[in-house]
Write an enzyme that holds these catalytic residues in place. Structure first.
Site, PDB file in Angstrom:
ATOM      1  N   ASP A   1      36.775 -32.971  30.834  1.00  0.00           N
ATOM      2  CA  ASP A   1      37.571 -32.854  29.620  1.00  0.00           C
ATOM      3  C   ASP A   1      37.653 -31.372  29.274  1.00  0.00           C
ATOM      4  O   ASP A   1      36.873 -30.564  29.780  1.00  0.00           O
ATOM      5  CB  ASP A   1      36.903 -33.651  28.489  1.00  0.00           C
ATOM      6  CG  ASP A   1      37.865 -33.931  27.342  1.00  0.00           C
ATOM      7  OD1 ASP A   1      38.950 -33.320  27.306  1.00  0.00           O
ATOM      8  OD2 ASP A   1      37.522 -34.743  26.476  1.00  0.00           O
TER       9      ASP A   1
ATOM     10  N   ASP B   1       7.040 -23.936  64.563  1.00  0.00           N
ATOM     11  CA  ASP B   1       7.308 -24.577  63.272  1.00  0.00           C
ATOM     12  C   ASP B   1       6.685 -23.780  62.132  1.00  0.00           C
ATOM     13  O   ASP B   1       7.256 -23.701  61.032  1.00  0.00           O
ATOM     14  CB  ASP B   1       6.754 -26.008  63.266  1.00  0.00           C
ATOM     15  CG  ASP B   1       7.725 -27.000  63.899  1.00  0.00           C
ATOM     16  OD1 ASP B   1       8.925 -26.690  63.946  1.00  0.00           O
ATOM     17  OD2 ASP B   1       7.284 -28.077  64.341  1.00  0.00           O
TER      18      ASP B   1
END
Length: 852
Positions: free
Chosen positions: A336, A698
């Protein structure tokens, strides 16, 4: 419907409420509510008001999830078998690698999840409860049986409750019954209770929402004891899959297929060559672990969690972490205009009769309506009352309220009945087009005139002219009220149009610049407003939005869904649209492959928030809107959204880095191992060395969530691109294999390596290349112009250094390493430089092809 959280504690009745007095007695409560002390005692007895019981031992469950990964279980079993066969050292190394990986995974993920939970707690639902004789806003989870609560339009019903008082109360029960139409509720005693809670007209239930009207009620059941409890448990078990989760699932299938093929291939080759079964099995499993990005859940959680924390600093709270990706991928934002283009801080501007002349009568009637309204008070009411306080004009204290016909979104008006002496008035305030329909006369020049067709046209032209100035306009009407105790919607008839009150809503400072920035970031803002087209045109034109065509809700009724899709793409402003029409516009945009966001805060915005790819609301919104939203803004405004979108794109960008790294370099190394198994007379790397290599790699990736993201990346929305991930695996992975095979050749023909030296040389080369390539893959542009974050730089270089030094430490013999000759490091440096250059060339080609 027991609310008891402990064995032996008192329980409220299964379906109380057909008699108010009996209900109060059964609950040992009164219409005056509970004391704070008694509420705390009952909270300890019945537990928190949560449909699904709070998860206990969450940390233990997360540890179990990490270690019950099939690959982890196979490794631990293999470790046990190795220990039983006397391979204690190999067994210990495998177990240590598994435990260290699990510990890092758990620590990082758990901390990020806890941080995200703390953010969500900032926007926890509240309820209005009568405690110690005063109405207080309390966390919904602290409600207990016996609490007296207050409900109004826009509220989510916070618990199962028996109505004590109700005025024109309509409740949406679709979550419980599937019935789409609102159900009327009242507080009247009935002779016998209903068979089902949802059928009881005197009951309101958790999981439903108030569409219109007001009420007070006494809580009869909370938490899992409510009618919604079992449904909530089922919903929590199967949450809807978001695009981010869908992308992860597709990626997982890609990796799974690759892993299965390579592992079976290697296992068959090793068995065919009559290599030791246990070593072959360990090698195959280690190969699977090396290819699987097992830190992906942790990297994802940490990256999204840290993204959520950064977004919180920008006044954006993320309710669901996966929605960050949708937020960053959004290319159309529907909203809006109020609170988005304008401040939403309404100021009373004019009060005029139907012909546009100033009228103190209109102002008085407007003030009376707003002052005696007991339902949800809008910013327009606040502006009217604020003007009264400032101006000190006509006193309303001589009037008393008789009754009220609450606001609803179909009538779009509210009516109050007031009395002053012998004078009784019904005063209506609302949208001009809706108020005019109940008027038969109008007031002008102090006299009442018939509202015939010509007069109605002139009256309508007055409010259109006011709207064309960008003013929000409400109509005021009145009539003499009949002598009744209560008034109904049917009494809103034969009214006199008194005139209009108008409100100015200033533009947000700099909003035009923010809209331009959003366009530059690939986000188009579309305005979907229930206001008339004249106001919408005036406001949107001022901020530079395209108003060459404004589509009205009435037009949408005659446009098919197929025809609406291109119209929705080409149109910026939609006016006089209903909630259902907003949904149609957004579905049309989604059908054209747009990622659509919706910003809303009202009761009627909840359906649109559900339909949108990412629902955005504000902390001050109606409960139903906040509950439906994925993102909550602590401060409303496009600037806040723009900053949040950028943080969302950064978070998603860092997740993609890990995926591209894991699929390219890992795949290359594992492909090399599979190929080496064909011609080497021994395993190319010991299983424990593969696991150590994978663990160190990792570990270097753990700091990816802190990395900087290219400005070019965050300038446009991005979505899951499995094809790009697959291309990185298929094109860049083999480059790694080329240099692995070159290393194999050098180790055998140049360095005449023994099995141990071969393992050591390839371990170092493999770790160095697959770790350092991060500096190439982490950016789509020139790696020398895109600086990594300091933590990522430190961890990456540290891991490479550890790999280079390991063969020269006391751990070398334990791990199966031996010192490397000095000439090898010259070969390694040259190989790394050429490898990184080749990856850069191919990466540029892949990125260019994707952009095209």
């Amino acid at each position: 419907m027991s609310v008891s959280a402990r064995v032996g504690t008192p329980e409220p009745p299964a379906l109380p409420g057909h008699d108010i007095a009996a209900t109060l007695k059964e609950l040992d409560a009164s219409e005056r509510g509970l004391s704070e002390m008694e509420a705390q005692r009952r909270l300890a007895t019945y537990g928190p008001n949560e449909p699904a019981a709070p998860q206990r031992f969450a940390a233990i469950r997360q540890i179990i999830t990490i270690f019950f990964n099939p690959l982890v279980i196979i490794l631990l079993v293999a470790s046990g078998i190795a220990a039983a066969l006397g391979e204690a050292l190999n067994a210990a190394i495998i177990a240590i690698m598994v435990l260290l990986s699990g510990a890092i995974n758990f620590t990082q993920s758990y901390r990020s999840q806890k941080a995200a939970e703390q953010l969500r707690a900032q926007v926890a639902p509240q309820a209005s409860a009568l405690r110690d004789g005063a109405w207080k806003s309390v966390p919904r989870r602290t409600l207990v049986p016996g609490d007296v609560i207050r409900l109004a339009a826009g509220d989510l019903v916070p618990a199962d409750a028996r109505l004590l008082e109700a005025r024109d109360l309509h409740v949406q029960q679709a979550a419980l019954t599937g019935e789409s139409l609102p159900v009327e509720k009242d507080a009247a005693d009935v002779a016998t209770p209903a068979d089902e809670p949802a059928e009881a007209s005197y009951m309101v239930l958790l999981g439903t929402s108030v569409i219109s009207g007001t009420a007070t009620a006494i809580v009869t059941a909370t938490g899992r004891a409510t009618a919604f409890g079992d449904i909530a448990m089922r919903l929590l078990k199967k949450p809807p899959e978001m695009e981010f989760e869908r992308g992860l699932r597709r990626f997982s299938f890609l990796i799974m297929r690759t892993v299965i093929f390579l592992v079976l291939f290697v296992l068959v080759i090793n068995i065919a060559y009559h290599r030791p079964t246990l070593d072959s099995l360990l090698f195959a499993v280690a190969l699977a672990v090396g290819l699987t990005p097992e830190f992906l859940p942790m990297i994802t959680t940490v990256t999204l969690g840290q993204g959520a924390l950064r977004m919180a600093k920008q006044q954006v709270i993320v309710k669901h972490l996966p929605s960050i990706q949708n937020f960053g991928s959004m290319d159309i934002l529907c909203s809006d205009k109020t609170g988005t283009l304008t401040t939403g801080q309404m100021a009373l501007d004019q009060w005029v009769d139907p012909q546009g002349a100033a009228s103190s009568r209109v102002l008085l009637l407007a003030r009376l309506n707003s002052a005696f309204e007991s339902g949800m008070q809008s910013p327009l009411d606040a502006a009217i009352l604020a003007h009264e306080r400032e101006a000190g004009e006509a006193d309303t204290s001589a009037y008393s309220k008789l009754d009220e016909i609450p606001f609803d979104f179909e009538r779009r008006r509210i009516t109050v009945a007031v009395q002053k002496g012998d004078e009784r008035l019904l005063i209506t305030k609302g949208a001009p087009e809706n108020v005019l329909t109940v008027c038969t006369t109008y007031l002008a020049g102090g006299e009442v005139h018939p509202l015939d067709a010509e007069a109605a046209s002139h009256c309508a032209e007055t409010y259109r002219q006011l709207s064309a100035q960008g003013l929000r306009t409400l109509a005021i009407a009145y009539r003499d009220a009949p002598s009744l105790t209560t008034y109904q919607i049917a009494d809103e008839t034969a009214m006199t149009l008194a005139g209009y009150v108008t409100f100015s809503d200033p533009l947000i400072e700099g909003v035009a610049d923010v809209l331009a920035t959003l366009r530059g970031d690939g986000i188009e803002v579309k305005i979907l407003t229930g206001d008339n087209d004249l106001v919408a045109r005036h406001i949107c034109e001022q901020v530079g939005l395209d108003v060459s065509r404004i589509v009205l809700g009435a037009e949408l009724e005659h446009i098919s869904d197929a025809a609406l899709a291109p119209i929705a793409e080409q149109t910026t402003v939609f006016a006089r649209v209903s909630p259902a029409q907003k949904n149609r516009v957004m579905l049309a945009l989604k059908s054209r492959k747009h990622v659509v966001g919706f910003l809303g805060d009202g009761i009627n915005d909840a359906p649109s928030l559900h339909v949108a790819d990412v629902g955005i609301s504000v902390a001050t919104a109606a409960d139903v809107a906040k509950d439906a939203a994925d993102i909550i803004l602590l401060q409303r405004g496009l600037a806040v959204i723009q900053q949040g979108v950028i943080e969302g794109r950064k978070a998603f960008g860092n997740v993609m880095k890990y995926l591209l790294m894991g699929t390219s370099s890992n795949f290359g190394n594992m492909f090399s191992m599979a190929g080496a198994a064909l011609f080497l007379p021994f395993l190319p790397m010991l299983p424990t060395q593969i696991l150590l290599n994978n663990f160190l790699y990792d570990l270097s990736q753990v700091t990816i969530p802190t990395d900087n993201v290219d400005a070019s990346y965050i300038q446009r929305p991005h979505r899951w691109d499995i094809r790009l991930i697959r291309d990185f695996m298929l094109y860049i992975g083999p480059i790694s294999s080329i240099f692995d095979f070159l290393t194999f050749w050098a180790m055998i023909n140049v360095f005449h390596a023994s099995e141990t030296l071969f393992h050591t040389g390839w371990f170092v080369e493999s770790l160095a290349t697959q770790t350092l390539v991060l500096f190439i893959i982490r950016t789509g542009g020139n790696p020398f112009r895109s600086r990594p974050s300091r933590p990522l730089l430190v961890t990456t270089l540290t891991i490479v250094l550890v790999g280079l030094l390991l063969p020269f430490t006391p751990l070398a013999s334990v791990l199966g390493f031996t010192p490397l000759p000095l000439l090898y490091f010259l070969f390694l440096a040259l190989a790394i430089c050429v490898y990184l250059a080749m990856v850069e060339v191919v990466k540029r080609w892949l990125m260019g092809r994707r952009a095209a």
